[in-house]
Design an enzyme around this catalytic site. Structure first.
Site, PDB file in Angstrom:
ATOM      1  N   ALA A 101       0.952  -1.181   0.081  1.00 40.94           N
ATOM      2  CA  ALA A 101      -0.176  -0.159   0.042  1.00 40.94           C
ATOM      3  C   ALA A 101       0.895   1.210  -0.081  1.00 40.94           C
ATOM      4  O   ALA A 101       0.578   2.202  -0.776  1.00 40.94           O
ATOM      5  CB  ALA A 101      -0.975  -0.090   1.191  1.00 40.94           C
ATOM      6  N   TYR A 102       1.902   1.280   0.953  1.00 43.17           N
ATOM      7  CA  TYR A 102       2.901   2.381   0.810  1.00 43.17           C
ATOM      8  C   TYR A 102       3.564   2.543  -0.337  1.00 43.17           C
ATOM      9  O   TYR A 102       3.478   3.806  -1.048  1.00 43.17           O
ATOM     10  CB  TYR A 102       3.829   2.071   1.915  1.00 43.17           C
ATOM     11  CG  TYR A 102       4.820   3.359   2.241  1.00 43.17           C
ATOM     12  CD1 TYR A 102       4.404   4.436   2.844  1.00 43.17           C
ATOM     13  CD2 TYR A 102       6.018   3.238   1.735  1.00 43.17           C
ATOM     14  CE1 TYR A 102       5.536   5.421   3.253  1.00 43.17           C
ATOM     15  CE2 TYR A 102       6.898   4.220   1.878  1.00 43.17           C
ATOM     16  CZ  TYR A 102       6.538   5.420   2.598  1.00 43.17           C
ATOM     17  OH  TYR A 102       7.544   6.371   2.909  1.00 43.17           O
ATOM     18  N   SER A 103       3.938   1.484  -1.094  1.00 47.52           N
ATOM     19  CA  SER A 103       4.625   1.462  -2.286  1.00 47.52           C
ATOM     20  C   SER A 103       3.647   2.105  -3.339  1.00 47.52           C
ATOM     21  O   SER A 103       4.214   2.856  -4.237  1.00 47.52           O
ATOM     22  CB  SER A 103       5.045   0.060  -2.844  1.00 47.52           C
ATOM     23  OG  SER A 103       6.081  -0.256  -1.865  1.00 47.52           O
ATOM     24  N   LYS A 125       3.065   5.745  -2.841  1.00 52.73           N
ATOM     25  CA  LYS A 125       4.132   6.749  -3.247  1.00 52.73           C
ATOM     26  C   LYS A 125       4.432   6.747  -4.678  1.00 52.73           C
ATOM     27  O   LYS A 125       4.786   7.689  -5.291  1.00 52.73           O
ATOM     28  CB  LYS A 125       5.437   6.416  -2.414  1.00 52.73           C
ATOM     29  CG  LYS A 125       5.498   6.547  -1.008  1.00 52.73           C
ATOM     30  CD  LYS A 125       5.120   7.978  -0.596  1.00 52.73           C
ATOM     31  CE  LYS A 125       4.930   8.280   0.972  1.00 52.73           C
ATOM     32  NZ  LYS A 125       4.876   9.702   1.483  1.00 52.73           N
TER      33      LYS A 125
END
Length: 246
Positions: free
Chosen positions: A152-154, A157
């Site tokens: 999710a973070y990847s 971003k």
């Protein structure tokens, strides 16, 4: 390269701690009037921050209505906004993508990606009307490479990088320059959200053999949003200690 902001007004989201606070301190030291937006501003005394912010506001950046109200309040307090640093973010859990909690996935994208759009959505018309401005979006090496177990973070971003490229091209003739930074891991309190194995694996990928320091992020961001950086827009500046060479 030295530069000065001559009293320009800069908003830093997530500016009460970590990377955001480091950026805010550097901008203040370089002559900007600094506005801190953060979800929790209860401990934002001058002694802890290291400076007295020109405006301080509790803001939920995952809510467009809240961001819109906060921007109006900032303009009412300081007259205008010259610089926006979209830094606020969360990591989310370190788990396989097929086990990622749906509600947490949505929350990470709301805070890490949607908030960037919301900030730009309210700031850009103001900057265009004033004849220019600078926007800096904090992305991550994870948005370039995709990092296992933080999908999710990847994804968020990567979205920040793509949004920046798109919006920067739209704004190029308006003297509103928009760029990103893509840091490798910085040792902040967010380490508490990560496993020791994830932290060590991330450090092993950095050729310089150490984690990025908050002060290094502050210095890079301050230059990017300054008048000295005048012919670069839509770019993602590297802060990975040699991990990314493109």
């Amino acid at each position: 390269m030295s530069h000065s902001f001559d009293g320009q007004v800069a908003i830093v989201t997530g500016g009460a701690r970590g990377i955001g606070l480091g950026i805010a301190r550097q901008l203040k030291a370089d002559g900007a009037r600094v506005v801190i937006w953060d979800l929790d501003v209860s401990e934002c005394d001058t002694a802890r921050l290291g400076f007295e912010p020109d405006h301080l506001q509790s803001v939920d950046v995952s809510s467009y209505a809240c961001v819109e109200r906060a921007f109006e309040a900032t303009v009412a307090a300081l007259g205008h906004v010259d610089i926006l640093v979209n830094n606020a973010g969360i990591n989310g859990p370190v788990v396989p993508s097929w086990e990622y909690p749906v509600e947490t996935w949505q929350r990470v994208l709301e805070v890490d990606l949607n908030s960037v759009f919301y900030g730009c959505r309210v700031a850009v018309p103001h900057m265009r009307a004033r004849g220019g401005g600078r926007i800096l979006n904090v992305a991550s090496i994870a948005g370039k490479e995709g990092v296992q177990f933080i999908s999710a973070y990847s994804a968020a971003k990567a979205g920040v990088i793509a949004f920046t490229k798109s919006a920067a091209k739209e704004l190029a003739r308006d003297n509103v320059l928009m760029n990103c930074v893509a840091p490798a891991m910085v040792e902040t309190e967010l380490f508490r959200e990560m496993s020791p194995e994830h932290i060590e694996a991330s450090k092993a990928k950095i050729p310089l053999g150490r984690f990025l320091q908050i002060e290094e992020v502050g210095r890079m961001v301050s230059w990017i949003v300054s008048p000295a950086c005048s012919f670069t827009t839509g770019f993602t500046f590297d802060l990975t200690g040699g991990r990314a060479t493109y």
